[in-house]
Design a protein around this motif. Structure first.
Motif: not given
Length: 139
Positions: A100-109, A133-137
């Motif tokens: 229904p949705e794809v959520e990507v959580k990440f940290t910004v430094k 799905y896939s993701t990367y920095r």
């Protein structure tokens, strides 16, 4: 127009094309100062499947660059979420999606001011299909 320090790019792996017109929400999940949490932004991917700038959900909210520029220390960490409204987007194309949705959580430094050395850019690329799905920095 300059881009915000957080961007994304979505490719539709089902068709091998950019995921154009996909609704996306960026949310500040946590910050060193709780007074800034939660803050959300909205965007629609362009014809190339990209989001370069975010619109605050409420008119009183600061911009993404303003939030990062106001952090108390150069190595401050903030946690963010980028959510892609996958289900309705695929449904509008006549395709059933598992997500229904794809959520990507990440940290910004880090923090900085646009144009200054040390301004960090965070790019979140997503390869998106109706069943995976896939993701990367990104860079």
């Amino acid at each position: 127009m300059s881009r915000d320090p957080i961007t994304c790019h979505v490719l539709n792996t089902l068709s091998g094309t950019p995921a154009a017109n996909l609704p996306v929400t960026l949310t500040l999940l946590s910050a060193p100062s709780n007074s800034q949490s939660p803050v959300s932004f909205h965007a629609i991917t362009n014809s190339d499947g990209r989001v370069a700038n975010w619109t605050p959900v409420t008119s009183s909210s600061p911009s993404v660059p303003a939030i990062l520029s106001s952090l108390p220390a150069a190595d401050s960490k903030t946690n963010w979420s980028v959510r892609f409204e996958v289900g309705p987007w695929y449904e509008a194309q006549g395709v059933e999606s598992f997500w229904p949705e794809v959520e990507v959580k990440f940290t910004v430094k880090g923090r900085g001011r646009e144009g200054e050395e040390g301004w960090r850019h965070y790019h979140v690329p997503v390869l998106l299909g109706p069943w995976n799905y896939s993701t990367y920095r990104g860079s």
